[in-house]
Design a protein around this motif. Structure first.
Motif, short mmCIF file in Angstrom:
data_model
loop_
_atom_site.label_atom_id
_atom_site.label_comp_id
_atom_site.label_asym_id
_atom_site.label_seq_id
_atom_site.Cartn_x
_atom_site.Cartn_y
_atom_site.Cartn_z
N GLY A 180 -24.62 -9.93 -7.15
CA GLY A 180 -25.22 -9.29 -8.33
C GLY A 180 -24.35 -8.16 -8.86
O GLY A 180 -23.13 -8.28 -8.94
N ASP A 181 -24.98 -7.04 -9.20
CA ASP A 181 -24.25 -5.91 -9.81
C ASP A 181 -23.79 -4.88 -8.79
O ASP A 181 -23.40 -3.77 -9.18
CB ASP A 181 -25.14 -5.22 -10.85
CG ASP A 181 -25.26 -6.03 -12.13
OD1 ASP A 181 -24.70 -7.14 -12.19
OD2 ASP A 181 -25.91 -5.54 -13.08
N THR A 182 -23.84 -5.22 -7.50
CA THR A 182 -23.38 -4.26 -6.50
C THR A 182 -21.97 -3.79 -6.83
O THR A 182 -21.67 -2.59 -6.79
CB THR A 182 -23.47 -4.88 -5.09
OG1 THR A 182 -24.85 -5.06 -4.79
CG2 THR A 182 -22.82 -4.01 -4.03
N GLY A 239 -28.67 -0.15 -3.44
CA GLY A 239 -27.56 0.73 -3.86
C GLY A 239 -27.50 0.79 -5.38
O GLY A 239 -27.86 1.80 -5.98
N HIS A 240 -27.07 -0.30 -6.00
CA HIS A 240 -27.10 -0.37 -7.47
C HIS A 240 -28.54 -0.12 -7.93
O HIS A 240 -28.79 0.67 -8.84
CB HIS A 240 -26.59 -1.75 -7.92
CG HIS A 240 -26.74 -2.01 -9.38
ND1 HIS A 240 -26.04 -1.31 -10.33
CD2 HIS A 240 -27.53 -2.89 -10.07
CE1 HIS A 240 -26.38 -1.76 -11.55
NE2 HIS A 240 -27.29 -2.71 -11.41
N THR A 241 -29.47 -0.80 -7.31
CA THR A 241 -30.90 -0.53 -7.43
C THR A 241 -31.51 -0.75 -6.05
O THR A 241 -30.90 -1.42 -5.21
CB THR A 241 -31.59 -1.50 -8.42
OG1 THR A 241 -31.32 -2.84 -7.97
CG2 THR A 241 -31.10 -1.34 -9.84
N SER A 298 -31.04 -11.21 -8.52
CA SER A 298 -30.17 -10.28 -7.78
C SER A 298 -30.72 -8.85 -7.86
O SER A 298 -30.50 -8.05 -6.97
CB SER A 298 -28.74 -10.32 -8.31
OG SER A 298 -28.68 -9.77 -9.62
N HIS A 299 -31.45 -8.55 -8.93
CA HIS A 299 -32.18 -7.30 -9.11
C HIS A 299 -32.91 -7.39 -10.45
O HIS A 299 -32.75 -8.38 -11.17
CB HIS A 299 -31.25 -6.08 -9.03
CG HIS A 299 -30.21 -6.02 -10.10
ND1 HIS A 299 -29.23 -6.98 -10.27
CD2 HIS A 299 -29.98 -5.10 -11.08
CE1 HIS A 299 -28.45 -6.65 -11.28
NE2 HIS A 299 -28.88 -5.53 -11.80
N CYS A 300 -33.67 -6.35 -10.80
CA CYS A 300 -34.62 -6.49 -11.91
C CYS A 300 -34.08 -6.01 -13.26
O CYS A 300 -34.86 -5.94 -14.22
CB CYS A 300 -35.92 -5.75 -11.58
SG CYS A 300 -35.70 -3.95 -11.53
N HIS A 301 -32.80 -5.69 -13.38
CA HIS A 301 -32.33 -5.21 -14.69
C HIS A 301 -32.47 -6.29 -15.76
O HIS A 301 -32.32 -7.48 -15.48
CB HIS A 301 -30.87 -4.73 -14.59
CG HIS A 301 -30.77 -3.34 -14.03
ND1 HIS A 301 -29.62 -2.86 -13.46
CD2 HIS A 301 -31.69 -2.34 -13.97
CE1 HIS A 301 -29.83 -1.60 -13.06
NE2 HIS A 301 -31.08 -1.27 -13.36
N TYR A 302 -32.71 -5.81 -16.99
CA TYR A 302 -33.05 -6.71 -18.10
C TYR A 302 -32.06 -7.84 -18.30
O TYR A 302 -32.43 -8.95 -18.66
CB TYR A 302 -33.20 -5.88 -19.40
CG TYR A 302 -31.87 -5.41 -19.96
CD1 TYR A 302 -31.21 -4.32 -19.41
CD2 TYR A 302 -31.26 -6.07 -21.03
CE1 TYR A 302 -29.99 -3.91 -19.90
CE2 TYR A 302 -30.04 -5.66 -21.52
CZ TYR A 302 -29.40 -4.58 -20.95
OH TYR A 302 -28.18 -4.18 -21.43
N ASP A 303 -30.77 -7.57 -18.07
CA ASP A 303 -29.76 -8.59 -18.35
C ASP A 303 -29.72 -9.68 -17.26
O ASP A 303 -28.89 -10.58 -17.31
CB ASP A 303 -28.37 -7.96 -18.54
CG ASP A 303 -27.96 -7.01 -17.43
OD1 ASP A 303 -28.84 -6.31 -16.87
OD2 ASP A 303 -26.76 -6.96 -17.11
N HIS A 304 -30.63 -9.59 -16.30
CA HIS A 304 -30.74 -10.62 -15.26
C HIS A 304 -32.10 -11.32 -15.29
O HIS A 304 -32.26 -12.37 -14.68
CB HIS A 304 -30.50 -9.99 -13.88
CG HIS A 304 -29.16 -9.31 -13.80
ND1 HIS A 304 -28.05 -9.90 -13.26
CD2 HIS A 304 -28.74 -8.12 -14.29
CE1 HIS A 304 -27.01 -9.10 -13.38
NE2 HIS A 304 -27.40 -8.00 -14.01
N ILE A 305 -33.06 -10.73 -16.02
CA ILE A 305 -34.44 -11.28 -15.99
C ILE A 305 -34.93 -11.78 -17.34
O ILE A 305 -35.96 -12.45 -17.39
CB ILE A 305 -35.46 -10.25 -15.45
CG1 ILE A 305 -35.56 -9.03 -16.38
CG2 ILE A 305 -35.10 -9.82 -14.03
CD1 ILE A 305 -36.76 -8.13 -16.08
ZN LIG Z 1 -27.82 -4.11 -13.06
#
Ligand SMILES: [Zn+2]
Length: 318
Positions: free
Chosen positions: A202-204, A183-185, A97-104
């Motif tokens: 994701g985190d939107t 937006g979020h990233t 959903s995006h590259c933030h650590y808690d998703h990858i």
């Molecule tokens: Zn995030």
């Protein structure tokens, strides 16, 4: 339902016979990320949306910490008491959903394996943002002193259709559409599952936990993306059988809820912040910028973001 079993770093519950929510329940970062596993047995494929924090648990007694092991070895009552991907028989497609650590952080075990490495899908909206030079910073791994996992995503365009390899003619459409929602990233994406009428964002945004923007976020872009998602959902509703509700599932806190009220509620809240009707309650310094917090514990929507992003968005409104 596997609920908070101390042996596992994850819980698992079913939304439908083939759609599951996996929550990393006791990660040391207190992110409690939501991971989604959607099975397409007719194509021997499992789509995983995000991979969590890598199973590093605050509980000392956890035995199954690796997400892939959880999927392939832990019996799930709502999946006929079988693992979601019993013995790894389904091939993986992982959408980030995006590259933030808690998703990858859980991704590396999917990059290898006897059943072939997973295809990893990410947004092509801003390849520079995801470049190897910038990813350690943009994933927040640098900030938290975490090693960036090694993975190579395929960057896909807006409205990309996710397909699985098939034995006969090459590719088989799985009924998922990737949507760019910066937006979020900049690399934030949404996935529309037309078979189950669920949109994964994701985190939107989500409810109850603070919606967070990092320094690299943009509230202006977020407002455009949320408008796009609202229109997209309204368009899809026209073609739905009577009584079908389109649902939204998020990277934290909110899963399988009626989509439009959640999206419209979050949009109204962020607009109240941007217009100054909702005032900051606290401020603190983070990654070199003053971050403000809007809303408070118990509110449906809350926001933490660099104050600069609010000013930029309100400047664009004038
Ligand atoms: Zn995030």
């Amino acid at each position: 339902m596997v609920r908070d079993n101390p042996r596992y770093a994850f819980s698992c519950s079913a939304f439908s016979p083939h759609t599951f929510l996996i929550i990393e329940t006791h990660d040391v970062y207190s992110e409690h990320p939501y991971i989604y596993a959607i099975l397409r047995p007719e194509t021997n494929t499992i789509l995983l949306i995000d991979t969590g924090c890598g199973g590093v648990s605050s509980r000392p007694d956890v035995e199954v910490k690796v997400l892939r092991d959880f999927l392939e070895t832990v019996d799930i009552p709502s999946n006929h008491d079988r693992p979601l991907n019993d013995g790894g028989r389904f091939g993986y497609i992982v959408a980030l959903s995006h590259c933030h650590y808690d998703h990858i952080l859980g991704i590396e075990p999917f990059c290898v394996g006897s059943n072939g490495a997973a295809r990893i899908v990410a947004s092509s909206y801003d390849p520079h943002f995801l470049s190897p030079t910038h990813l350690p910073e943009h994933s927040l791994c640098n900030f938290l002193h975490i090693r960036l996992p090694r993975y190579t995503p395929v960057l896909v365009p807006h409205f990309h259709r996710i397909a699985a390899p098939s034995t006969s003619d090459g590719l088989q459409d799985l009924g998922f559409t990737v949507l760019h929602t910066p937006g979020h990233t900049p690399d934030s994406l949404a996935i529309w599952d037309e078979k189950e009428s669920v949109i994964y964002i994701g985190d939107t945004l989500y409810e109850e936990e603070p919606i967070i923007f990092p320094n690299e976020g943009s509230i202006r872009d977020w407002l455009d993306s949320v408008d796009f998602l609202i229109l997209f959902i309204k368009d899809r509703q026209v073609g739905q059988p009577r009584g079908t509700v389109i649902r939204v599932s998020c990277g934290h806190a909110t899963a399988f809820k009626e989509a439009l009220p959640v999206l419209q509620g979050a949009k109204a809240f962020i607009e109240a912040v941007v217009s100054g009707r909702e005032q900051a309650r606290t401020r603190r310094f983070k990654r070199g910028e003053v971050n403000a917090e809007y809303g408070q514990v118990g509110d449906r929507f809350r926001l933490i973001c660099p104050e600069r992003l609010v000013k930029e968005a309100s400047g664009a409104l004038r």
